[in-house]
Design an enzyme around this catalytic site. Structure first.
Site, PDB file in Angstrom:
ATOM      1  N   LYS A 273       0.849  -1.204   0.000  1.00 54.32           N
ATOM      2  CA  LYS A 273       0.000   0.000   0.000  1.00 54.32           C
ATOM      3  C   LYS A 273       0.889   1.261   0.000  1.00 54.32           C
ATOM      4  O   LYS A 273       0.661   2.180  -0.771  1.00 54.32           O
ATOM      5  CB  LYS A 273      -0.872   0.011   1.244  1.00 54.32           C
ATOM      6  CG  LYS A 273      -1.574   1.337   1.513  1.00 54.32           C
ATOM      7  CD  LYS A 273      -2.471   1.292   2.725  1.00 54.32           C
ATOM      8  CE  LYS A 273      -1.740   1.646   3.975  1.00 54.32           C
ATOM      9  NZ  LYS A 273      -1.528   3.094   4.219  1.00 54.32           N
ATOM     10  N   ASN A 274       1.923   1.250   0.846  1.00 53.20           N
ATOM     11  CA  ASN A 274       2.715   2.469   1.018  1.00 53.20           C
ATOM     12  C   ASN A 274       3.751   2.676  -0.081  1.00 53.20           C
ATOM     13  O   ASN A 274       4.433   3.695  -0.105  1.00 53.20           O
ATOM     14  CB  ASN A 274       3.358   2.481   2.407  1.00 53.20           C
ATOM     15  CG  ASN A 274       2.295   2.642   3.487  1.00 53.20           C
ATOM     16  OD1 ASN A 274       1.138   2.952   3.189  1.00 53.20           O
ATOM     17  ND2 ASN A 274       2.658   2.385   4.728  1.00 53.20           N
TER      18      ASN A 274
ATOM     19  N   ASP B 288       4.515   0.811  12.068  1.00 52.57           N
ATOM     20  CA  ASP B 288       3.307   0.142  11.584  1.00 52.57           C
ATOM     21  C   ASP B 288       3.202  -1.284  12.109  1.00 52.57           C
ATOM     22  O   ASP B 288       2.151  -1.904  12.050  1.00 52.57           O
ATOM     23  CB  ASP B 288       3.251   0.127  10.051  1.00 52.57           C
ATOM     24  CG  ASP B 288       3.074   1.528   9.502  1.00 52.57           C
ATOM     25  OD1 ASP B 288       3.305   1.727   8.294  1.00 52.57           O
ATOM     26  OD2 ASP B 288       2.741   2.435  10.277  1.00 52.57           O
TER      27      ASP B 288
ATOM     28  N   VAL C  26       7.827   7.270  16.880  1.00 50.04           N
ATOM     29  CA  VAL C  26       7.557   7.903  15.576  1.00 50.04           C
ATOM     30  C   VAL C  26       6.294   8.749  15.603  1.00 50.04           C
ATOM     31  O   VAL C  26       6.277   9.886  15.136  1.00 50.04           O
ATOM     32  CB  VAL C  26       7.483   6.834  14.461  1.00 50.04           C
ATOM     33  CG1 VAL C  26       7.106   7.475  13.124  1.00 50.04           C
ATOM     34  CG2 VAL C  26       8.817   6.097  14.348  1.00 50.04           C
TER      35      VAL C  26
ATOM     36  N   ARG D  87      -0.075  14.692  12.426  1.00 46.07           N
ATOM     37  CA  ARG D  87       0.314  14.516  11.025  1.00 46.07           C
ATOM     38  C   ARG D  87       0.627  15.831  10.306  1.00 46.07           C
ATOM     39  O   ARG D  87       0.014  16.189   9.319  1.00 46.07           O
ATOM     40  CB  ARG D  87      -0.740  13.732  10.250  1.00 46.07           C
ATOM     41  CG  ARG D  87      -1.257  12.478  10.897  1.00 46.07           C
ATOM     42  CD  ARG D  87      -0.218  11.391  11.117  1.00 46.07           C
ATOM     43  NE  ARG D  87       0.245  10.746   9.929  1.00 46.07           N
ATOM     44  CZ  ARG D  87      -0.349   9.702   9.349  1.00 46.07           C
ATOM     45  NH1 ARG D  87      -1.444   9.224   9.846  1.00 46.07           N
ATOM     46  NH2 ARG D  87       0.166   9.158   8.268  1.00 46.07           N
ATOM     47  N   PRO D  88       1.550  16.633  10.834  1.00 40.78           N
ATOM     48  CA  PRO D  88       1.894  17.912  10.182  1.00 40.78           C
ATOM     49  C   PRO D  88       2.596  17.670   8.841  1.00 40.78           C
ATOM     50  O   PRO D  88       3.034  16.548   8.558  1.00 40.78           O
ATOM     51  CB  PRO D  88       2.845  18.559  11.179  1.00 40.78           C
ATOM     52  CG  PRO D  88       3.462  17.422  11.892  1.00 40.78           C
ATOM     53  CD  PRO D  88       2.406  16.359  11.977  1.00 40.78           C
TER      54      PRO D  88
ATOM     55  N   CYS E 260      -5.285  12.832  12.921  1.00 43.58           N
ATOM     56  CA  CYS E 260      -6.050  11.588  12.842  1.00 43.58           C
ATOM     57  C   CYS E 260      -5.765  10.818  14.129  1.00 43.58           C
ATOM     58  O   CYS E 260      -5.103  11.316  15.032  1.00 43.58           O
ATOM     59  CB  CYS E 260      -5.621  10.772  11.624  1.00 43.58           C
ATOM     60  SG  CYS E 260      -3.941  10.189  11.756  1.00 43.58           S
TER      61      CYS E 260
ATOM     62  N   ARG F 102      -8.665  -0.617   4.439  1.00 41.28           N
ATOM     63  CA  ARG F 102      -7.770   0.363   3.825  1.00 41.28           C
ATOM     64  C   ARG F 102      -6.407  -0.244   3.529  1.00 41.28           C
ATOM     65  O   ARG F 102      -5.737   0.166   2.596  1.00 41.28           O
ATOM     66  CB  ARG F 102      -7.556   1.561   4.773  1.00 41.28           C
ATOM     67  CG  ARG F 102      -8.763   2.455   4.959  1.00 41.28           C
ATOM     68  CD  ARG F 102      -8.378   3.664   5.763  1.00 41.28           C
ATOM     69  NE  ARG F 102      -7.165   4.265   5.209  1.00 41.28           N
ATOM     70  CZ  ARG F 102      -6.316   5.004   5.932  1.00 41.28           C
ATOM     71  NH1 ARG F 102      -6.544   5.220   7.199  1.00 41.28           N
ATOM     72  NH2 ARG F 102      -5.248   5.529   5.370  1.00 41.28           N
TER      73      ARG F 102
HETATM   74  C1  EPZ Z   1       3.982   7.007   6.118  1.00 46.23           C
HETATM   75  O1  EPZ Z   1       3.176   8.027   6.667  1.00 46.23           O
HETATM   76  C2  EPZ Z   1       3.090   5.783   6.027  1.00 46.23           C
HETATM   77  N1  EPZ Z   1       1.959   6.057   5.127  1.00 46.23           N
HETATM   78  C3  EPZ Z   1       2.585   5.415   7.418  1.00 46.23           C
HETATM   79  O2  EPZ Z   1       1.827   4.225   7.288  1.00 46.23           O
HETATM   80  C4  EPZ Z   1       3.782   5.126   8.314  1.00 46.23           C
HETATM   81  O3  EPZ Z   1       3.327   4.837   9.629  1.00 46.23           O
HETATM   82  C5  EPZ Z   1       4.698   6.353   8.332  1.00 46.23           C
HETATM   83  O4  EPZ Z   1       5.086   6.697   6.986  1.00 46.23           O
HETATM   84  C6  EPZ Z   1       5.967   6.110   9.149  1.00 46.23           C
HETATM   85  O5  EPZ Z   1       6.658   5.019   8.643  1.00 46.23           O
HETATM   86  C7  EPZ Z   1       2.161   6.001   3.789  1.00 46.23           C
HETATM   87  O6  EPZ Z   1       3.261   5.740   3.321  1.00 46.23           O
HETATM   88  C8  EPZ Z   1       0.966   6.270   2.927  1.00 46.23           C
HETATM   89  P1  EPZ Z   1       5.932  10.459   8.243  1.00 46.23           P
HETATM   90  P2  EPZ Z   1       3.724   9.562   6.688  1.00 46.23           P
HETATM   91  O7  EPZ Z   1       5.799  11.722   7.484  1.00 46.23           O
HETATM   92  O8  EPZ Z   1       4.477   9.829   5.455  1.00 46.23           O
HETATM   93  C9  EPZ Z   1       6.185  13.549  11.787  1.00 46.23           C
HETATM   94  C10 EPZ Z   1       0.042   2.792   7.623  1.00 46.23           C
HETATM   95  O9  EPZ Z   1      -0.337   2.226   8.647  1.00 46.23           O
HETATM   96  N2  EPZ Z   1       6.234  14.584  10.752  1.00 46.23           N
HETATM   97  O10 EPZ Z   1       7.179   9.659   8.138  1.00 46.23           O
HETATM   98  O11 EPZ Z   1       2.581  10.435   7.037  1.00 46.23           O
HETATM   99  C11 EPZ Z   1       4.791  12.959  11.880  1.00 46.23           C
HETATM  100  O12 EPZ Z   1       3.966  13.763  12.705  1.00 46.23           O
HETATM  101  C12 EPZ Z   1       0.440   4.245   7.658  1.00 46.23           C
HETATM  102  O13 EPZ Z   1       0.185   2.243   6.494  1.00 46.23           O
HETATM  103  C13 EPZ Z   1       6.504  15.890  11.130  1.00 46.23           C
HETATM  104  O14 EPZ Z   1       6.682  16.177  12.318  1.00 46.23           O
HETATM  105  O15 EPZ Z   1       4.720   9.481   7.940  1.00 46.23           O
HETATM  106  C14 EPZ Z   1       5.043  11.621  12.494  1.00 46.23           C
HETATM  107  O16 EPZ Z   1       5.099  11.773  13.906  1.00 46.23           O
HETATM  108  C15 EPZ Z   1       0.157   4.856   9.004  1.00 46.23           C
HETATM  109  N3  EPZ Z   1       6.513  16.858  10.181  1.00 46.23           N
HETATM  110  C16 EPZ Z   1       6.414  11.239  11.948  1.00 46.23           C
HETATM  111  O17 EPZ Z   1       6.992  12.433  11.432  1.00 46.23           O
HETATM  112  C17 EPZ Z   1       6.301  16.583   8.860  1.00 46.23           C
HETATM  113  O18 EPZ Z   1       6.343  17.513   8.037  1.00 46.23           O
HETATM  114  C18 EPZ Z   1       6.360  10.212  10.823  1.00 46.23           C
HETATM  115  O19 EPZ Z   1       5.616  10.795   9.784  1.00 46.23           O
HETATM  116  C19 EPZ Z   1       6.039  15.252   8.477  1.00 46.23           C
HETATM  117  C20 EPZ Z   1       6.018  14.265   9.433  1.00 46.23           C
END
Ligand code: EPZ
Length: 423
Positions: free
Chosen positions: A22-23, A310, A332, A123-124, A118, A402
């Site tokens: 998916k990712n 995850d 994370v 999720r910033p 969420c 999903r």
């Molecule tokens: C991806 O989400 C995945 N989704 C998530 O999978 C996964 O948990 C996550 O990466 C971490 O591995 C997809 O790939 C579609 P991040 P993403 O940006 O990109 C913080 C699932 O279950 N952050 O790496 O949204 C954020 O708040 C889903 O399949 C900032 O602070 O994750 C979080 O605490 C859930 N500022 C951490 O980083 C930013 O600008 C990780 O977020 C962006 C992120």
């Protein structure tokens, strides 16, 4: 509302074939906007999030032929592409933000109403925006204050960008935007997940010049044009990890086919620490939870190649019944323990302190009505339902739809006593 009825199933046996990731498929589908040629995506999993991404691409003006029965999606984003991602689709799937970079390049503007936080965290996206600003995009600050990303750029120019946190989404959005920027971009402290490597391989097949994907420094030399490709998506490492745990928690023996063990080194190491026997064969990975007593271990989630967030809730399911106490630290996301309350309803007796969950372990769980609080947590309460006494009723299972293709059918084929009750 549809729900799952899960009963104590005894040891699972047999084989399961892992679906496409998916990712990986979501950013790859977003990247189809970077060319007017047809892109063929194979091994695309039949998931709700893929359907939503397809709807988003169609709403932007792309032609999408979705044949998810055969795991194929064809996209042709020819001619005029709208710059606005409709809110009703963005609120269904946060990953809609992944079109941001491609839209900016394609239309010179990107307008995306953010869905806000969420279940698992706020999720910033400030890192995504930091990268796009560095490439020359203008982000309207007034709109941003109202939760609307309104980004404009006549052209993008390569730059050196440091990510304060190795955000997966920010890494993907910036790589996509840099492929057609003028000059070279160097992305430092980039996320290293396998899904980013798959995206980079897909983009390089389209004619991009990306080096270093999968390390913390990615170099992208901008090119003038990208062309269509035919690409097979990598297997879903989190689905694979979830089924590995299903064999461990039920003390069964399962052959997991079409998975890449290299993508799950941390999870495999931790399962072995718990006494699970794991053997790589030409057929796939044999996971045997019947050989030894399953004992506890401690988990700390980290960006890749650390233990994946995850897999935190699926692994916690195992720890609720493993012999001995354990501590799970979630570093994370800021709020990814919503499943603890559900496990406790089943008798897990877990305590949380900030980023840590303390699991006493060795419990004989009992069935209960529980909810899926996010897609991975949904799979986790199914796992505990397989070993709890009595019946577990799981609601809000749209979360599971999903992220897990044919989840019920795959578990049934392994001997699980599970059924889906639709309204
Ligand atoms: C991806 O989400 C995945 N989704 C998530 O999978 C996964 O948990 C996550 O990466 C971490 O591995 C997809 O790939 C579609 P991040 P993403 O940006 O990109 C913080 C699932 O279950 N952050 O790496 O949204 C954020 O708040 C889903 O399949 C900032 O602070 O994750 C979080 O605490 C859930 N500022 C951490 O980083 C930013 O600008 C990780 O977020 C962006 C992120």
């Amino acid at each position: 509302m549809a729900k799952l009825i899960v009963r104590n199933s005894g040891p699972l046996h047999g084989e399961v074939k892992i679906s496409g990731s998916k990712n990986a498929v979501l950013p790859i589908l977003a990247a189809t906007l970077l060319t007017e040629d047809e892109c063929i995506i194979q091994d695309a999993p039949a998931l709700r999030d893929v359907e939503v991404m397809n709807q988003l691409l169609m709403s932007l003006g792309a032609k999408v032929e979705s044949d998810l029965e055969n795991n194929i999606v064809k996209v042709k984003a020819e001619g005029e592409i709208s710059c606005e991602a409709p809110f009703e689709l963005v609120k269904m799937m946060r990953a809609s933000i992944l079109v941001l970079g491609a839209l900016l390049l394609r239309s010179g503007r990107a307008l995306i109403h953010l869905p806000g936080g969420c279940a698992i965290g706020e999720r910033p996206i400030e890192l995504h925006l930091k990268g796009l600003r560095a490439l020359g995009a203008e982000i309207n600050e007034q709109s941003l204050a109202k939760g609307i990303v309104d980004a404009k750029a006549d052209k993008l120019t390569g730059s050196t960008i440091y990510l304060d946190f190795p955000s997966v989404g920010a890494t993907e959005v910036i790589i996509m935007a840099a492929t057609l920027a003028e000059g070279t971009t160097v992305l430092e402290n980039a996320a290293q997940e396998p899904e980013i490597v798959d995206l980079a391989n897909y983009l390089n097949k389209m004619g991009a010049r990306i080096k270093g994907a999968g390390t913390d420094t990615v170099k992208i030399e901008g090119v003038d044009k990208l062309h269509g490709v035919d690409h097979h998506v990598i297997p879903d490492r989190i689905e694979a990890g979830t089924f590995m745990v299903s064999a461990a928690i039920t003390k069964g023996r399962v052959l997991v086919k079409n998975m890449l063990p290299d993508h799950l080194k941390a999870v495999i190491a931790k399962l072995r620490e718990c006494g699970v026997v794991i053997e790589n064969t030409d057929e796939g990975v044999i996971v045997d939870g019947s050989q030894n007593t399953i004992v506890s271990t401690d988990i700390k989630t980290l960006p890749y190649p650390g233990f994946p967030t995850d897999m935190q809730s699926p692994f916690m399911a195992l720890l609720t019944v493993a012999k001995g106490p354990s501590v799970v630290m979630e570093t994370v996301f800021e709020n990814r323990f919503m499943h603890v309350a559900e496990f406790n309803r089943m008798g897990a007796n877990i305590r949380t302190e900030g980023k840590c969950a303390i699991i006493p372990g060795g419990r004989q769980l009992h069935g209960a009505p529980v909810i899926a609080t996010d897609l991975r947590a949904g799979a986790s309460v199914v796992l505990t339902g397989l070993v709890a006494d009595g019946t577990t009723e799981v609601s809000q299972i749209y979360h599971i739809d999903r992220g897990y293709e044919h989840f019920v059918e795959k578990l049934k084929a392994l001997g699980a006593d599970i059924e889906r009750i639709d309204d």
